[in-house]
Design a protein around this motif. Structure first.
Motif, PDB file in Angstrom:
ATOM      1  N   THR A 159       0.859  -1.183   0.000  1.00  0.00           N
ATOM      2  CA  THR A 159       0.000   0.000   0.000  1.00  0.00           C
ATOM      3  C   THR A 159       0.896   1.234   0.000  1.00  0.00           C
ATOM      4  O   THR A 159       1.850   1.313   0.777  1.00  0.00           O
ATOM      5  CB  THR A 159      -0.914   0.029   1.232  1.00  0.00           C
ATOM      6  OG1 THR A 159      -1.804  -1.096   1.184  1.00  0.00           O
ATOM      7  CG2 THR A 159      -1.749   1.303   1.279  1.00  0.00           C
ATOM      8  N   VAL A 160       0.586   2.186  -0.888  1.00  0.00           N
ATOM      9  CA  VAL A 160       1.340   3.438  -0.967  1.00  0.00           C
ATOM     10  C   VAL A 160       0.358   4.588  -1.120  1.00  0.00           C
ATOM     11  O   VAL A 160      -0.566   4.530  -1.936  1.00  0.00           O
ATOM     12  CB  VAL A 160       2.320   3.447  -2.161  1.00  0.00           C
ATOM     13  CG1 VAL A 160       3.010   4.805  -2.278  1.00  0.00           C
ATOM     14  CG2 VAL A 160       3.357   2.343  -2.024  1.00  0.00           C
ATOM     15  N   SER A 161       0.571   5.623  -0.333  1.00  0.00           N
ATOM     16  CA  SER A 161      -0.239   6.833  -0.433  1.00  0.00           C
ATOM     17  C   SER A 161       0.664   8.039  -0.592  1.00  0.00           C
ATOM     18  O   SER A 161       1.783   8.072  -0.061  1.00  0.00           O
ATOM     19  CB  SER A 161      -1.102   7.009   0.823  1.00  0.00           C
ATOM     20  OG  SER A 161      -2.007   5.932   0.969  1.00  0.00           O
ATOM     21  N   TYR A 162       0.173   9.040  -1.337  1.00  0.00           N
ATOM     22  CA  TYR A 162       0.823  10.337  -1.418  1.00  0.00           C
ATOM     23  C   TYR A 162      -0.137  11.343  -0.800  1.00  0.00           C
ATOM     24  O   TYR A 162      -1.158  11.682  -1.393  1.00  0.00           O
ATOM     25  CB  TYR A 162       1.133  10.701  -2.868  1.00  0.00           C
ATOM     26  CG  TYR A 162       2.115   9.756  -3.534  1.00  0.00           C
ATOM     27  CD1 TYR A 162       3.412   9.619  -3.060  1.00  0.00           C
ATOM     28  CD2 TYR A 162       1.736   8.997  -4.644  1.00  0.00           C
ATOM     29  CE1 TYR A 162       4.321   8.755  -3.666  1.00  0.00           C
ATOM     30  CE2 TYR A 162       2.638   8.127  -5.254  1.00  0.00           C
ATOM     31  CZ  TYR A 162       3.924   8.021  -4.757  1.00  0.00           C
ATOM     32  OH  TYR A 162       4.813   7.153  -5.361  1.00  0.00           O
ATOM     33  N   ARG A 217      -4.509   7.498  -1.892  1.00  0.00           N
ATOM     34  CA  ARG A 217      -3.966   6.144  -1.893  1.00  0.00           C
ATOM     35  C   ARG A 217      -3.796   5.678  -3.334  1.00  0.00           C
ATOM     36  O   ARG A 217      -4.755   5.593  -4.089  1.00  0.00           O
ATOM     37  CB  ARG A 217      -4.893   5.199  -1.134  1.00  0.00           C
ATOM     38  CG  ARG A 217      -4.388   3.773  -1.078  1.00  0.00           C
ATOM     39  CD  ARG A 217      -5.139   2.931  -0.066  1.00  0.00           C
ATOM     40  NE  ARG A 217      -4.831   3.365   1.295  1.00  0.00           N
ATOM     41  CZ  ARG A 217      -5.286   2.761   2.388  1.00  0.00           C
ATOM     42  NH1 ARG A 217      -6.072   1.705   2.278  1.00  0.00           N
ATOM     43  NH2 ARG A 217      -4.962   3.212   3.576  1.00  0.00           N
ATOM     44  N   HIS A 257      11.501   3.049  -3.416  1.00  0.00           N
ATOM     45  CA  HIS A 257      10.461   3.663  -2.585  1.00  0.00           C
ATOM     46  C   HIS A 257       9.923   2.599  -1.630  1.00  0.00           C
ATOM     47  O   HIS A 257       9.458   1.552  -2.075  1.00  0.00           O
ATOM     48  CB  HIS A 257       9.330   4.202  -3.475  1.00  0.00           C
ATOM     49  CG  HIS A 257       8.269   4.955  -2.735  1.00  0.00           C
ATOM     50  ND1 HIS A 257       8.229   6.328  -2.708  1.00  0.00           N
ATOM     51  CD2 HIS A 257       7.223   4.527  -1.983  1.00  0.00           C
ATOM     52  CE1 HIS A 257       7.189   6.712  -1.975  1.00  0.00           C
ATOM     53  NE2 HIS A 257       6.566   5.635  -1.533  1.00  0.00           N
ATOM     54  N   PRO A 276       7.215   0.990   0.740  1.00  0.00           N
ATOM     55  CA  PRO A 276       5.754   1.088   0.852  1.00  0.00           C
ATOM     56  C   PRO A 276       5.334   1.533   2.253  1.00  0.00           C
ATOM     57  O   PRO A 276       6.065   1.345   3.230  1.00  0.00           O
ATOM     58  CB  PRO A 276       5.284  -0.337   0.550  1.00  0.00           C
ATOM     59  CG  PRO A 276       6.436  -1.204   0.912  1.00  0.00           C
ATOM     60  CD  PRO A 276       7.669  -0.414   0.604  1.00  0.00           C
ATOM     61  N   ASP A 277       4.128   2.114   2.336  1.00  0.00           N
ATOM     62  CA  ASP A 277       3.577   2.487   3.641  1.00  0.00           C
ATOM     63  C   ASP A 277       3.180   1.248   4.429  1.00  0.00           C
ATOM     64  O   ASP A 277       3.359   1.182   5.645  1.00  0.00           O
ATOM     65  CB  ASP A 277       2.351   3.391   3.455  1.00  0.00           C
ATOM     66  CG  ASP A 277       2.688   4.659   2.687  1.00  0.00           C
ATOM     67  OD1 ASP A 277       3.801   5.193   2.879  1.00  0.00           O
ATOM     68  OD2 ASP A 277       1.848   5.100   1.889  1.00  0.00           O
ATOM     69  N   VAL A 278       2.616   0.286   3.718  1.00  0.00           N
ATOM     70  CA  VAL A 278       2.190  -0.985   4.315  1.00  0.00           C
ATOM     71  C   VAL A 278       2.614  -2.089   3.356  1.00  0.00           C
ATOM     72  O   VAL A 278       2.675  -1.885   2.148  1.00  0.00           O
ATOM     73  CB  VAL A 278       0.655  -1.019   4.526  1.00  0.00           C
ATOM     74  CG1 VAL A 278       0.216  -2.357   5.120  1.00  0.00           C
ATOM     75  CG2 VAL A 278       0.205   0.129   5.414  1.00  0.00           C
TER      76      VAL A 278
END
Length: 231
Positions: free
Chosen positions: A12-15, A19, A55, A57-59
């Protein structure tokens, strides 16, 4: 047992509040060519950057041959980060305009402490492989075409003999003959070294010729990605 390969696991990646990737799984086996499709905004390039270890990931996490990879870029040991290479769409955005083509190709070797003479020899060897003539190697990016510069970028991507190569719209800006040549170089490298390849492209014909399996990423608010044969 976790299979060998490069894998995104529930990534999971968000800016900010947006999301971009939501619990995405993707696996590229050694020697396999996986195509990645999806509409604009579906996170294809972001997923490529996560898999390229550029990069975090957030999760979720990335695994290399079953082992989780923690961190990104220079926080990782060279022996890990050099196993994955990426070829981006725009060679001009991906290169330092102050460097000659030789220095661009040799850049990853010098960053890992390879002696200058060995780095130069390897750069010359790969320049010939990708179809760059010796007279081009002393030129800087402004003095060569997009196709010539992308050939140098491919040589740079192959300089460490990566186990996995990610091609993010890498042929989109090139003419048909250069596209075919670069695809042939990647395919030959794959056959010789068992490299796993991920191809992101909007070109259906290229996807059909190149990929043996295709993963579809949905728009951000869509359903989980599906997998199927290249058609």
């Amino acid at each position: 047992m976790t299979p060998a390969g490069l894998a995104a696991c529930q990534v999971t990646v968000s800016y900010g509040r947006q999301r971009v990737l939501d619990r995405v799984d993707l696996h590229v086996a050694p020697g396999e060519t996986v195509g990645l499709r999806g509409p604009s905004g579906s996170g294809k390039s972001t997923l490529a950057r996560v898999l390229a270890l550029l990069h975090a990931p957030d999760v979720g996490h990335v695994t290399l041959d079953g082992r989780p990879v923690a961190g990104a870029r220079h926080r990782l040991p060279a022996a890990v980060r050099t196993r994955v290479a990426v070829l981006f769409q725009s060679p001009r955005a991906a290169t330092d305009p102050r460097l000659s083509l030789t220095d661009i190709i040799a850049e990853p070797l010098r960053a890992t402490g390879t002696p200058p003479e060995r780095a130069r020899d390897r750069a010359v060897e790969l320049a010939d492989l990708v179809g760059l003539t010796p007279d081009l190697l002393t030129r800087r990016p402004h003095a060569v075409s997009d196709g010539q510069l992308q050939r140098a970028c491919l040589a740079r991507a192959l300089v460490h003999r990566p186990d996995y190569l990610l091609c993010d719209e890498a042929t989109a800006m090139l003419d048909a003959s250069t596209q075919a040549h670069l695809a042939a170089v990647v395919t030959d490298h794959q056959r010789q070294h068992g490299t796993g390849v991920l191809v992101i492209t909007h070109d259906p014909a290229l996807m059909t010729r190149w990929a043996t399996r295709v993963v579809d990423l949905p728009a951000p608010d869509g359903v989980p990605p599906t997998t199927g044969p290249a058609r």
